[in-house]
Design an enzyme around this catalytic site. Structure first.
Site, PDB file in Angstrom:
ATOM      1  N   ARG A  15       0.763  -0.892   0.044  1.00  0.00           N
ATOM      2  CA  ARG A  15       0.248   0.548  -0.197  1.00  0.00           C
ATOM      3  C   ARG A  15       0.509   1.324   0.007  1.00  0.00           C
ATOM      4  O   ARG A  15       2.148   1.455   0.680  1.00  0.00           O
ATOM      5  CB  ARG A  15      -0.456  -0.230   1.192  1.00  0.00           C
ATOM      6  N   LYS A  74       1.701   2.232   7.110  1.00  0.00           N
ATOM      7  CA  LYS A  74       2.283   1.333   8.436  1.00  0.00           C
ATOM      8  C   LYS A  74       3.338   1.638   9.464  1.00  0.00           C
ATOM      9  O   LYS A  74       3.713   3.076   9.043  1.00  0.00           O
ATOM     10  CB  LYS A  74       2.934   0.056   7.933  1.00  0.00           C
ATOM     11  N   TYR A  93      -1.046   4.846  10.449  1.00  0.00           N
ATOM     12  CA  TYR A  93      -0.903   3.561  11.671  1.00  0.00           C
ATOM     13  C   TYR A  93      -0.341   3.606  12.274  1.00  0.00           C
ATOM     14  O   TYR A  93       1.164   3.172  12.101  1.00  0.00           O
ATOM     15  CB  TYR A  93      -1.591   2.442  10.735  1.00  0.00           C
ATOM     16  N   HIS A  95      -0.594   2.339  15.929  1.00  0.00           N
ATOM     17  CA  HIS A  95      -0.896   0.687  16.689  1.00  0.00           C
ATOM     18  C   HIS A  95       0.241   0.386  18.050  1.00  0.00           C
ATOM     19  O   HIS A  95       0.822  -0.582  18.219  1.00  0.00           O
ATOM     20  CB  HIS A  95      -0.979  -0.881  16.205  1.00  0.00           C
ATOM     21  N   GLU A 117      -5.933   5.361  13.198  1.00  0.00           N
ATOM     22  CA  GLU A 117      -6.406   4.150  14.224  1.00  0.00           C
ATOM     23  C   GLU A 117      -8.051   4.598  15.469  1.00  0.00           C
ATOM     24  O   GLU A 117      -8.665   3.871  15.633  1.00  0.00           O
ATOM     25  CB  GLU A 117      -5.731   3.180  14.888  1.00  0.00           C
ATOM     26  N   ASP A 269      -2.228  -6.585  15.859  1.00  0.00           N
ATOM     27  CA  ASP A 269      -1.319  -5.503  15.913  1.00  0.00           C
ATOM     28  C   ASP A 269      -1.662  -4.896  16.917  1.00  0.00           C
ATOM     29  O   ASP A 269      -0.798  -4.290  17.579  1.00  0.00           O
ATOM     30  CB  ASP A 269      -1.382  -5.294  14.547  1.00  0.00           C
TER      31      ASP A 269
END
Length: 375
Positions: A15, A74, A93, A95, A117, A269
């Site tokens: 991505r 990510k 993101y 996490h 998120e 994750d």
């Protein structure tokens, strides 16, 4: 504002943080976008597409990271921590509940780290998590069906069965977005499907959606203990925003599953809800423990980057435009975007993330700087 778009380096992460259409929207508003060469190749976007959209192509990651705002997909990998600096805004993101070393690096840098998120809509939804949750939920059944094949180490079960042969059983822990999408796929294949959830109102809503095609069960230790051993495919779909998911399935309970059954935990994750499941990668997606196939890829939507990148950009672009125009001041005018701020000026500022590290000092950056002073 100067915006950087580095190429993703997580294992088989195809991505990209901005599509050419998103870059064009930014450039039309007077912003400069620096795109690392081949950043969009995995999603089907050529360097020429970005150049035509108004971007400046840069050959190295350092230049892409050297801008005012960096947009990614990510969480940064350890080799990227050296690009962190106090005047950087990072939007991706994160996490952090399961990423201690990354949390430490973000705090030490003094940068502003905004996590997709935890960005929140006015009605409490998580608009930047939802599109990837939809994809991950659907992929969980797609992958599960594959790894149930005997050649992949599974039991050799066809989820839909056929006349005269019982279908496979899919047990889904959690009836949120991931669980709902997983159930849609599993029902479509003809599997027997159970959803186990704590929220009675959610179970009532799911009844209006699925009727009698899905068994809707209230979550308790006893119910989980009864459902898990029946599962040919067990899907963990439990999310606690910003926090580690609770462990619902113990190693002993996994041991009661039939050999060759498959476990997929979509929230791996965030630590996952199944004791035996650990993060894997698209290169090495599975391992066997207790005789059960475990799939723990944390970036599942990376398997379908053409779809996932566009779905993600549809959700993130309005927020990227605000950050590009106003910088961190955008957080003062948009409470939902402000909820995405996880780390700021050396401190963990998101309450749920801070709760994951209760023994840390309020500012790790200040602590580290003191430790670095000569004795």
């Amino acid at each position: 504002m100067r915006i950087g778009l580095p190429k993703e380096i997580k294992d088989q992460e195809f991505r990209v943080g901005l599509t050419p259409a998103a870059v064009q929207s930014l450039c039309q508003r007077g912003h400069q976008v620096m795109v690392q060469t081949e950043a969009g190749a995995g999603s089907g976007f050529e360097d020429s597409d970005y150049k035509a959209a108004g971007a400046t192509l840069v050959a190295d990651a350092a230049t892409a990271w050297g801008q005012d705002l960096v947009v990614k997909v990510k969480e940064p990998q350890p080799s990227e921590y050296g690009y962190f600096r106090p005047d950087l805004i990072l939007f991706t993101y994160l996490h952090l509940a399961a990423e201690r070393s990354l949390t430490e690096a973000l705090m030490a840098s003094g940068m502003e780290a905004i996590a997709y998120e935890t960005v929140t809509a006015a009605d409490g939804r998580l608009p930047l998590l939802t599109p990837m949750s939809v994809i991950a939920g659907r992929l969980s059944v797609q992958f599960g069906a594959r790894y149930l094949e005997r050649q992949q180490g599974g039991r050799g079960v066809l989820l839909g069965g056929l006349p005269g042969v019982a279908p496979g059983t899919v047990v889904i822990l959690g009836g949120g977005v991931v669980g709902t999408e997983a159930a849609k796929m599993a029902v479509g294949l003809g599997a027997r499907v159970q959803i186990v959830d704590l929220n009675v109102d959610r179970l009532a809503y799911l009844e209006t959606l699925f009727g009698s095609r899905v068994e809707l069960l209230y979550s308790s230790s006893a119910q989980i203990a009864a459902s898990v051993p029946q599962a040919d495919l067990l899907i963990g779909a439990v999310l606690v925003p910003g926090r580690k998911a609770p462990t619902l399935v113990s190693k002993a309970l996994v041991g009661q599953m039939r050999p060759g059954s498959v476990i997929i935990d979509v929230a791996v994750d965030q630590g996952g809800c199944i004791e035996t499941l650990r993060p894997t990668s698209h290169s090495q997606p599975t391992y066997v423990e207790q005789g059960v196939v475990h799939f723990g890829v944390p970036n599942m939507p990376g398997a379908v980057p053409w779809t996932a990148t566009q779905a993600l950009n549809n959700a993130t672009l309005p927020y990227v435009l605000k950050l590009a125009s106003q910088g961190v001041d955008a957080l003062a005018t948009d409470s939902g975007l402000a909820a995405g701020l996880n780390v700021s000026a050396g401190q963990i500022v998101h309450p749920a993330v801070r709760g994951c590290f209760p023994t840390w000092p309020s500012s790790l950056a200040r602590c580290w700087r003191r430790c670095e002073q000569p004795a």
